[in-house]
Design an enzyme around this catalytic site. Structure first.
Site, PDB file in Angstrom:
ATOM      1  N   HIS A 122     -13.800   0.106 -25.367  1.00  0.00           N
ATOM      2  CA  HIS A 122     -12.728   1.034 -25.073  1.00  0.00           C
ATOM      3  C   HIS A 122     -12.989   2.305 -23.991  1.00  0.00           C
ATOM      4  CE1 HIS A 122      -9.762   4.239 -26.282  1.00  0.00           C
ATOM      5  NE2 HIS A 122      -9.170   3.100 -26.776  1.00  0.00           N
ATOM      6  N   ASP A 200     -19.546   2.179 -31.708  1.00  0.00           N
ATOM      7  CA  ASP A 200     -18.309   2.675 -31.943  1.00  0.00           C
ATOM      8  C   ASP A 200     -17.570   1.836 -33.088  1.00  0.00           C
ATOM      9  OD1 ASP A 200     -15.499   2.974 -31.654  1.00  0.00           O
ATOM     10  OD2 ASP A 200     -15.452   2.675 -29.500  1.00  0.00           O
ATOM     11  N   GLN A 203     -12.811   0.153 -34.644  1.00  0.00           N
ATOM     12  CA  GLN A 203     -11.979  -0.997 -35.135  1.00  0.00           C
ATOM     13  C   GLN A 203     -12.667  -1.690 -36.415  1.00  0.00           C
ATOM     14  OE1 GLN A 203      -9.041  -1.994 -34.250  1.00  0.00           O
ATOM     15  NE2 GLN A 203      -8.843  -0.552 -32.293  1.00  0.00           N
ATOM     16  N   LYS A 226      -7.215   5.041 -38.016  1.00  0.00           N
ATOM     17  CA  LYS A 226      -6.906   3.567 -37.901  1.00  0.00           C
ATOM     18  C   LYS A 226      -7.278   3.059 -39.250  1.00  0.00           C
ATOM     19  CE  LYS A 226      -8.471   3.367 -33.145  1.00  0.00           C
ATOM     20  NZ  LYS A 226      -7.331   3.027 -32.415  1.00  0.00           N
ATOM     21  N   CYS A 364      -6.499   0.276 -23.027  1.00  0.00           N
ATOM     22  CA  CYS A 364      -7.791   1.275 -22.945  1.00  0.00           C
ATOM     23  C   CYS A 364      -8.984   0.364 -22.584  1.00  0.00           C
ATOM     24  CB  CYS A 364      -7.813   2.422 -23.979  1.00  0.00           C
ATOM     25  SG  CYS A 364      -6.402   3.575 -24.148  1.00  0.00           S
TER      26      CYS A 364
HETATM   27  C1  LIG Z   1     -12.831   0.365 -30.177  1.00  0.00           C
HETATM   28  C2  LIG Z   1     -12.110   1.538 -29.968  1.00  0.00           C
HETATM   29  N1  LIG Z   1     -12.964   2.785 -29.535  1.00  0.00           N
HETATM   30  C3  LIG Z   1     -12.511   4.096 -29.704  1.00  0.00           C
HETATM   31  C4  LIG Z   1     -11.088   4.260 -29.723  1.00  0.00           C
HETATM   32  C5  LIG Z   1     -10.647   5.722 -29.608  1.00  0.00           C
HETATM   33  O1  LIG Z   1      -9.992   6.103 -30.756  1.00  0.00           O
HETATM   34  P1  LIG Z   1      -9.526   7.609 -30.837  1.00  0.00           P
HETATM   35  O2  LIG Z   1      -8.122   7.437 -29.813  1.00  0.00           O
HETATM   36  O3  LIG Z   1      -9.009   7.501 -32.127  1.00  0.00           O
HETATM   37  O4  LIG Z   1     -10.285   8.541 -30.470  1.00  0.00           O
HETATM   38  C6  LIG Z   1     -10.458   3.232 -29.975  1.00  0.00           C
HETATM   39  C7  LIG Z   1      -8.807   3.304 -30.179  1.00  0.00           C
HETATM   40  O5  LIG Z   1      -7.814   2.573 -29.969  1.00  0.00           O
HETATM   41  C8  LIG Z   1     -10.765   1.860 -30.089  1.00  0.00           C
HETATM   42  O6  LIG Z   1     -10.037   1.049 -30.321  1.00  0.00           O
END
Ligand SMILES: Cc1ncc(COP(=O)(O)O)c(C=O)c1O
Length: 406
Positions: A122, A200, A203, A226, A364
């Protein structure tokens, strides 16, 4: 036995209609709906318990502080962190990754060092590294993704070297659904090299039990929103050994020991990394969300979501011209697809008229979409409240949309 109809009733949002149709919410990967227990905890905090934390000498402030700090304990147990101070509250995954990148800049990274990420990240796990790479002349390298949507791990051993200071990768792809074998990857790189690993978990934390101690990662990050919790709150797990290497990410109240006109000394972790008034009520709401998830239990959540994933894969595969992006054997309940001859946005807008909420676009993850040579896709991501009927309605909605657009 997972009683999905009962679970669905826990979520007030799902009781409404949109365009005269019951809501079919298939965008939990972007942000999940909230159960009534989380909403009530937020309302209760603002109604009965609200005060700033760590400051007051009066009862209400003490109570708010107690609840806030109790969440830290709950998160510690939830992710199996060894020490309480390893749990740092942030605004979300994005802020947590930025915090790690920038707080390591001064004492850890040197010009010429390398950071390895993957093609399936992401933007939140790409751009912070790009920013610090520019500032300190670091090199950013990528683990490639195979056509099936797995990491090409044969390439990892060629990419990693003595210059590698950080490996930052997603536990689960928000586009492909692939669950990466992070434990094996961490064991492999740490057996030979002395580097930090950031996972990260934005998900993955919703779909499976996380044990940061067993993983032996240095950093693990995720967002409350999430995980059926409130927005505005995230968690950074930072292994204790890093606390002194990391300089504060932001300065302000609550993160200091003493401040004079020209100098400041800092509080110990986690407060050193939590400047300013935090999202007190959001953190308390996260506590309820974790309680809710634990009551459902990851074993039943996983088996329910596997049924959804298998059924959705089978039903969607029958649609002519539909191509699923991401065919890993190890997948969370996320399906991203394109349908030949149709634009993803058009499909998404028409699905909305059928009451079906999906995400469309690049999610993203532009480098990943480029890798698969697709500009825009449709993504259906499932949560604990989704049913097989939701998938039937998705398929029906898609067929209707395709007819209208043909
Ligand atoms: C794999 C992953 N990393 C990071 C993020 C970013 O999360 P946040 O927007 O809650 O900071 C997301 C959000 O969709 C994500 O799916």
């Amino acid at each position: 036995m997972f009683e999905v109809e009962k679970v669905k009733k826990d979520f007030p949002f799902l009781q409404q209609k949109i365009h005269g149709k019951p809501v079919v919410f298939l965008d939990s990967g972007a942000s999940a709906q909230k159960p009534a227990c989380v909403i009530n905890a937020i309302a209760d905090s603002y109604t009965n318990n609200y005060a700033n934390v760590h400051r007051g000498v009066y009862t209400l402030s003490d109570q708010a502080t107690e609840k806030y700090e109790a969440t830290r304990k709950k998160v510690q147990a939830f992710i199996h962190a060894e020490h309480l101070e390893e749990v740092i509250f942030t605004k979300g995954t994005t802020e947590a990754i930025n915090l790690v990148a920038f707080s390591l800049l001064e004492n850890y990274f040197n010009e010429g060092d390398e950071i390895i990420i993957t093609e399936m990240e992401h933007h939140a796990n790409i751009v912070p590294w790009q920013l610090i790479a520019k500032q300190k002349k670091l090199t950013l390298k990528y683990i490639p993704v195979t056509d099936d949507g797995d990491l090409d791990l044969e390439k990892l051993s060629k990419l990693v070297s003595d210059r590698t200071k950080m490996l930052a990768l997603t536990h689960c792809s928000n586009v492909l659904g692939t669950i990466n074998p992070v434990k094996e990857i961490i064991d492999q790189v740490k057996a030979k090299y002395n580097l930090a690993v950031l996972i990260d978990g934005a998900q993955s934390v919703v779909h499976q039990r996380i044990d940061v101690a067993a993983l032996n990662c240095d950093f693990y990050v995720f967002s409350s929103h999430k995980l059926y919790g409130p927005t505005g709150v995230g968690v950074l797990y930072a292994k204790k050994k890093w606390h002194d290497v990391m300089t504060p990410y932001q300065g302000g109240g609550d993160m200091i020991k003493e401040v004079s006109m020209h100098e400041a000394t800092f509080a110990d972790a986690p407060y050193k990394f939590e400047a300013g008034t935090p999202d007190i009520v959001g953190v308390i709401g996260l506590s309820k969300a974790i309680e809710y998830i634990e009551k459902l239990g990851f074993a039943s959540i996983q088996s329910h979501e596997k049924v959804l994933l298998d059924y959705a894969t089978q039903r969607l595969s029958q649609i002519k011209g539909l191509r699923i992006i991401g065919q890993s054997e190890s997948k969370a309940a996320i399906i991203t697809f394109i349908i030949e001859g149709f634009h993803a946005n058009d499909l998404g807008m028409l699905l909305d008229l059928s009451g079906v909420c999906v995400r469309t676009g690049h999610h993203c993850a532009q480098p990943l979409l480029k890798r698969f040579n697709v500009p825009s896709t449709v993504r259906a991501s499932f949560g604990v409240y989704n049913t097989l009927e939701d998938i039937d309605l998705l398929v029906k909605g898609l067929e209707k949309a395709m007819k209208m657009l043909s």
